[in-house]
Design an enzyme around this catalytic site. Structure first.
Site, PDB file in Angstrom:
ATOM      1  N   GLU A  89      36.265 -40.773  -1.164  1.00  0.00           N
ATOM      2  CA  GLU A  89      35.431 -41.672  -0.365  1.00  0.00           C
ATOM      3  C   GLU A  89      35.964 -41.697   1.072  1.00  0.00           C
ATOM      4  O   GLU A  89      35.225 -41.515   2.025  1.00  0.00           O
ATOM      5  CB  GLU A  89      35.475 -43.064  -0.989  1.00  0.00           C
ATOM      6  CG  GLU A  89      34.717 -44.107  -0.211  1.00  0.00           C
ATOM      7  CD  GLU A  89      34.857 -45.498  -0.830  1.00  0.00           C
ATOM      8  OE1 GLU A  89      34.157 -46.398  -0.346  1.00  0.00           O
ATOM      9  OE2 GLU A  89      35.666 -45.700  -1.762  1.00  0.00           O
ATOM     10  N   HIS A  90      37.256 -41.962   1.209  1.00  0.00           N
ATOM     11  CA  HIS A  90      37.928 -41.996   2.512  1.00  0.00           C
ATOM     12  C   HIS A  90      38.976 -40.890   2.531  1.00  0.00           C
ATOM     13  O   HIS A  90      39.714 -40.739   1.565  1.00  0.00           O
ATOM     14  CB  HIS A  90      38.701 -43.314   2.719  1.00  0.00           C
ATOM     15  CG  HIS A  90      37.879 -44.543   2.536  1.00  0.00           C
ATOM     16  ND1 HIS A  90      37.160 -45.111   3.553  1.00  0.00           N
ATOM     17  CD2 HIS A  90      37.678 -45.316   1.449  1.00  0.00           C
ATOM     18  CE1 HIS A  90      36.546 -46.194   3.108  1.00  0.00           C
ATOM     19  NE2 HIS A  90      36.844 -46.342   1.829  1.00  0.00           N
TER      20      HIS A  90
END
Length: 193
Positions: A89-90
């Protein structure tokens, strides 16, 4: 967090805790080919964890215990391959020249480049989209944006020459997928036109 041998392990540790703070079911991973960075980052993570208030320390620790860790690879290339397979996601890219690597990162919801771009700055101050694909869905989805709420239509137009170029491929695939009406529309159209 993607790191190389030039990464400050203290920064890597701090940024691991940012990820751990997202929730007890969030992965917080450091991926590096540097054993020294891995070992030192692990030590610093423990030290920084102890500095958090107890309620937050327990929250972060639960996530680290369940989904946290350090992935030690044999090369930066292998680390990048892991990132692309994992599709985080990050992703924080804490390497010597992050701009050089950005083109090699294919699957991440958010890519934060360099030591001055922690996820906390992205979340609170610099305006990047925070509605990101989780669970590896960055392989096929992007951050949610206004485009997800717009109606779009796909438009196509073939000339006779264009039709001649695609008719054989279209027939082959129609046959392969066992859609005889699709194939017949190509074959008959070719006879009619």
């Amino acid at each position: 967090v993607l790191a190389d041998e030039t990464t400050d392990p203290q920064l890597a540790a701090l940024d691991l805790l940012i990820e751990a703070e997202h929730g007890p079911d969030s992965a917080a991973l450091l991926v590096t080919h540097s054993e020294a960075v891995a070992e030192k980052a692990s030590q610093f993570a423990d030290e920084y964890l102890d500095k958090l208030p107890q309620w937050r320390r327990e929250f972060c620790q639960a996530g680290l215990d369940a989904y946290g860790g350090i992935i030690l690879t044999s090369s930066l290339e292998e680390s990048i391959n892991f990132v692309n397979d994992y599709a985080p996601e990050h992703l924080e890219v804490l390497v010597d020249d992050p701009l050089r690597l950005v083109g090699e990162i294919k699957n991440a919801g958010e890519i934060l480049l360099g030591k001055y771009t922690p996820s906390s700055a992205a979340t609170y101050a610099i305006g990047v989209n925070a509605v990101l694909p989780t669970g590896g869905f960055a392989r096929s989805y992007s951050a949610v944006s206004v485009y997800d709420f717009l109606k779009r239509s796909t438009i196509a137009y073939l000339t006779a020459q264009g039709f001649d170029r695609v008719k054989e491929t279209s027939q082959t695939l129609a046959h392969y997928e066992e859609f005889p009406a699709h194939g017949m529309a190509i074959t008959e159209r070719d006879q009619l036109l």
